[in-house]
Structures are given as C-alpha cells and as structure tokens.
Design an enzyme around this catalytic site. Structure first.
Site, PDB file in Angstrom:
ATOM      1  N   ASP A 115       0.825  -1.253   0.147  1.00 30.93           N
ATOM      2  CA  ASP A 115       0.122   0.018   0.108  1.00 30.93           C
ATOM      3  C   ASP A 115       0.913   1.215  -0.127  1.00 30.93           C
ATOM      4  O   ASP A 115       2.072   1.184   0.342  1.00 30.93           O
ATOM      5  CB  ASP A 115      -0.752   0.045   1.247  1.00 30.93           C
ATOM      6  CG  ASP A 115      -2.060  -0.815   1.065  1.00 30.93           C
ATOM      7  OD1 ASP A 115      -2.624  -1.358  -0.033  1.00 30.93           O
ATOM      8  OD2 ASP A 115      -2.853  -1.247   2.132  1.00 30.93           O
TER       9      ASP A 115
ATOM     10  N   LYS B  45      -3.799   3.231  -2.725  1.00 36.53           N
ATOM     11  CA  LYS B  45      -4.632   4.182  -3.033  1.00 36.53           C
ATOM     12  C   LYS B  45      -4.559   5.310  -2.201  1.00 36.53           C
ATOM     13  O   LYS B  45      -4.428   4.904  -1.103  1.00 36.53           O
ATOM     14  CB  LYS B  45      -6.162   3.656  -3.467  1.00 36.53           C
ATOM     15  CG  LYS B  45      -6.474   2.796  -2.105  1.00 36.53           C
ATOM     16  CD  LYS B  45      -7.830   1.974  -2.858  1.00 36.53           C
ATOM     17  CE  LYS B  45      -7.781   0.688  -2.152  1.00 36.53           C
ATOM     18  NZ  LYS B  45      -8.687  -0.288  -2.702  1.00 36.53           N
TER      19      LYS B  45
ATOM     20  N   MET C 183      -9.473   8.424   8.229  1.00 41.94           N
ATOM     21  CA  MET C 183      -9.514   8.756   6.822  1.00 41.94           C
ATOM     22  C   MET C 183     -10.304  10.276   7.011  1.00 41.94           C
ATOM     23  O   MET C 183     -11.205  10.339   6.244  1.00 41.94           O
ATOM     24  CB  MET C 183     -10.205   7.828   6.021  1.00 41.94           C
ATOM     25  CG  MET C 183      -9.235   6.762   5.686  1.00 41.94           C
ATOM     26  SD  MET C 183     -10.051   5.371   4.847  1.00 41.94           S
ATOM     27  CE  MET C 183     -11.151   4.454   6.085  1.00 41.94           C
TER      28      MET C 183
END
Lengths: 276, 276
Positions: free
Chosen positions: A39, A60, A172
């Site tokens: 990642d 991502k 996030m």
C-alpha cells in the site's frame, strides 16, 4: 526432483509507519515473500525486509485513482497458483478498515491458503505517538474507531453516542474535519471537547495538533502534510497529551527534547485542556 | 571511568499472547532491559528475550489479590533512579485498558525518562485469531473496544449505541457475560445478533465460541479455560468467522486443518450466522 512448494497468501499488518513497529512474524513473512503487494503508506525500509520478492504497488490515497480490489485479488490468485509466497502488506492492521476481511474471504472462495498476521493499528498507535492514550482510567473506559467515509455511518453512530463517554478515533477524516465538527456541534457535542489531529503517525513526517472540537474544523494543516494519512481524536484523553508527551517524547528523539523528535515545531504549542 | 548511563523506563506492549506478535522495537527493548516488570498474560518466551534482566511479576488476574499500582510505580522509580533500564511489559497495548497512561504520567511527574512502545492489541488480534475481522466493508464501519468493568460505563454507552452498527469488543467480560447479555436484551438489542467469546487468543490455549446474543450468557466454557483472559465480540462480523477461519486457519496449524491449530475441538462447530 523436489516437490513444488504450494503457493500461499499472507495478509500482513505493517503497523502504523515506523518499520520498528512491524511484528517479528511479519518480518519473517517478508523474508519468505516472493511477491509483495503493498500500500501507499508502507515504508521502503519495510519493503527492504523482502529482498527476494518482486514488489508491486497496489495502494490508493485520498482523491487519487486506485487499483480495483478485484485486480488485487486477481494478482494474489495468479501468483499463489504459480506456487509463490505472496505477502499482501497493509498499513496498520489488516482487519481495521484495511479490507483484509475481503481478501481473506476471497482466498477462501478460490481455495488458496491464507494467513493473517495482525499489526499495530494506527488507530491506537497514532494517538499514542501524539501523547494520547486512547483509554485512561477515570477518563475513557474505551475507544471507538470509525471510518469517516462514508459520512452516513459515523453520523448515525456519533449522534447517539454520549459525547466524551469513550474516545472517538475517526480514520480517513482529515479532509472532512470541518463537516465532522459541524455535524457534532449540531448533535449537541460540547464545543470545548478536547480534539486532536494526527498525521503520518510514527513516521519522520509526523504532525499533530491539539485543540477543541470548536477549533478542529479550521485547524491549519501545512501544505506539505495534507497528503499524509490522518486521523482525528475526540475525547477528554486528548487533554492528557501535553503531560504524556513531556514524559514520553516521540521515539528516537532525545528524552525531554521534542525539538529533535518527530513532531515539528508547527505542532506546538500544546494547549492544556480541561476535562469537560 | 565512563559516565554512568542514566536509567529509563520503557512501557512495552507485549501483544496478544504469541511471542511472534511482539514488535521489533519491543524485542530490542527487552534485549536492553535490566529489570522487567511483567503481567500475568506475558509468555515465558517473551521474557526469554530479556536475558540480562531481573524479572519481577506484578500482574493481577480476575478475582485474585493484585499488587497495587502505586507499588509498580515505586518499583519503576527506584530502579530508574539506580540507573537501570526498566521495561514495564504489558499484555496487548499499553494504552488499551492497560494503565499505561497512568505509568507514563507518573514518570513525567517524578521526572524520569519514559518511552512507550505500542503493541498489537488483543482487542483486535483476539477476534482476528478467531476469524473475526472487527471491521468489514458493508458490515461494520468501525469497532468499539470497551472495558466490561465497571458495568456502569458499558451500560451507559451500549444502551445508546444502535445495535449492530459497529462491532463491540468487551474486554475483561467473561465472568459477566450473562449480565451483559441480559442488559443488552433489556435495551432492545436483537437476540439473534452474532456474538463470540475468545479466550487466550493467539496462545496454545486459545478457545473460542460463536453463537448469538441470546446464547452467550449460557455458553459453556470448559473449566480449564476459565482463567484465560477473555473478550466478547458482538456484531454481524462474527458471522464471517466460519468462512474466514476456513480460509485462514490459526497460525502454526496446517492450512485447512483446524484440528492441529490453536482452536480445540470444544470450540467447534462454528454456526454460520445471518447478518441481521
């Protein structure tokens, strides 16, 4: 002629960022890996623990085009069917908002052996690196870790939760901190609830801010930190951070001298909050 | 004559049980330790990583007399003042219901250097070892980790939380599982909510049970497992455990053969639950 070794998949939690926070088992899995699918948040020094492996970036980040989950599954399957030991290296812990469950279920569905190696989650180690204990006797008997994406989930939950009853860690969440703060204010959460932002926890780029729920929406994040993985911490435990950081300066810094630590000058001052 | 090295305290998360789940930094801290103060749940193989250290047991377990927290503080202070490197080795993560925050604040108050090394928390790795991902896309957008002691805290919080909205992990909950289940039933939680018990996660004694909230109060735990550290998991993610365990048998077992794994026969069968 020796029998061909069967392939296998290993879902590995890489921890919050610092390569030293990898587990012993994760380090060994990397040493055995022939393919590493990693990642965005994985440190190059962690990848260096897999010297025999081909390495393929499948990460991502917020606002960027991402490789499809089905493509990751296909890459795992193809390599394992060819007899490879495949490490799927995931930031934090594979089962904390990391889609590890989906990958494990996929392995089961297609009948390939799979192992899960848990990791130190940034949801807990991230606040800790900023001096915040997510639980503390008499202050917080628990911690709620929640994705800030999509907003419907956290809104349904936080509008019912007694404000300040447990520590809330929103993952996030950097980009939506203004709307989170507005929503919670509208739901009756107190403006003076201690709140923190932690970015790039346990990495050399770590940046932190502490203040209150009233301030967090407008907290200025330096331009060069906005791409770092970010979390918000909401709850009275944030008010312990100054005292704990003084006692426990970030790793690799000189004790009692934060200037050489992971927390840059922009992160200071650390206001001492009142527990509401 | 060389200058005397100053003493220091290091609060180390030992992880959920399996020595392989220690972090690289924790292993290095143990190697440097001159005194290790350790808890009941720490594996002897972890202590063996501290060959130079005097080792002192300061743990406590449910229903047993415990060494006072102030005594632990005094032991840390005395040894650090004598120039020792003291490792306070704590099960799981120091800041997840481990009183690590209190010990860090104590170090700050008395002016001794302190470092905190996060660990893999059993609150997340424990469910994982039983095949339960604490979060899962479309099933659980978060996880709430709560102490079951005292009951006033979890009652105030869980009576407000929408049932099944996030995964709930209740720590130190084995003995009170009947009263927890009764309370939640009275608060309107659905009887068919998937529920699990996980004891001694990631150790050779690991034992697990899955069923529903209606059953968990009466779930039979074998006599020889009742002293193991235990947690309850409540939420739809528990229904994924059979499929994930089939894909990812516990570490060190032969892939796809649970009989040789950490989960003893008493733990089977694993009923497949419906997500409510």
């Amino acid at each position: 002629m020796p029998a061909k070794t069967p392939g296998r998949a290993i879902l590995v939690g890489a921890g919050p960022g610092d390569p030293d926070l990898l587990t012993l088992r994760a380090a060994r899995a990397l040493g055995a890996a022939e393919l590493v699918l990693y990642d965005a948040l994985v440190d190059p020094r962690v990848l260096a623990l897999a010297p025999r492996a081909a390495r393929f970036y499948v990460g991502k980040r917020a606002g960027r085009a991402a490789i499809a989950q089905s493509t990751i599954h296909a890459l795992i399957l193809r390599a394992v069917r060819r007899g490879k030991t495949v490490v799927r290296l995931k930031a934090g812990d594979p089962f904390v908002l990391g889609r590890g469950g989906e990958e494990a279920l996929f392995c089961g569905d297609v009948g390939i052996p799979c192992e899960v190696i848990p990791g130190v989650t940034s949801a807990i180690a991230g606040p800790a690196a900023a001096g915040i204990p997510v639980t503390h006797r008499g202050v917080a008997p628990g911690v709620l870790v929640l994705s800030a994406v999509p907003d419907t989930h956290y809104r349904a939950i936080l509008s019912r939760l007694p404000p300040g009853s447990v520590t809330v860690v929103l993952m996030m969440a950097l980009g939506s901190r203004s709307s989170i703060a507005s929503f919670l204010a509208g739901a009756g959460w107190p403006a003076e609830l201690p709140a923190a932002i932690v970015l790039g926890a346990t990495t050399p780029s770590q940046w932190s801010w502490t203040g209150t729920l009233a301030d967090i929406g407008d907290a200025e994040v330096p331009d060069d930190r906005r791409e770092l993985p970010g979390l918000l911490v909401l709850g009275p435990v944030v008010s312990l951070s100054l005292a704990i950081l003084t006692a426990t300066p970030p790793a690799r810094s000189t004790p009692h001298d934060r200037r050489h630590g992971h927390i840059p000058q922009e992160a200071t001052p650390w206001p001492r909050m009142q527990v509401p």
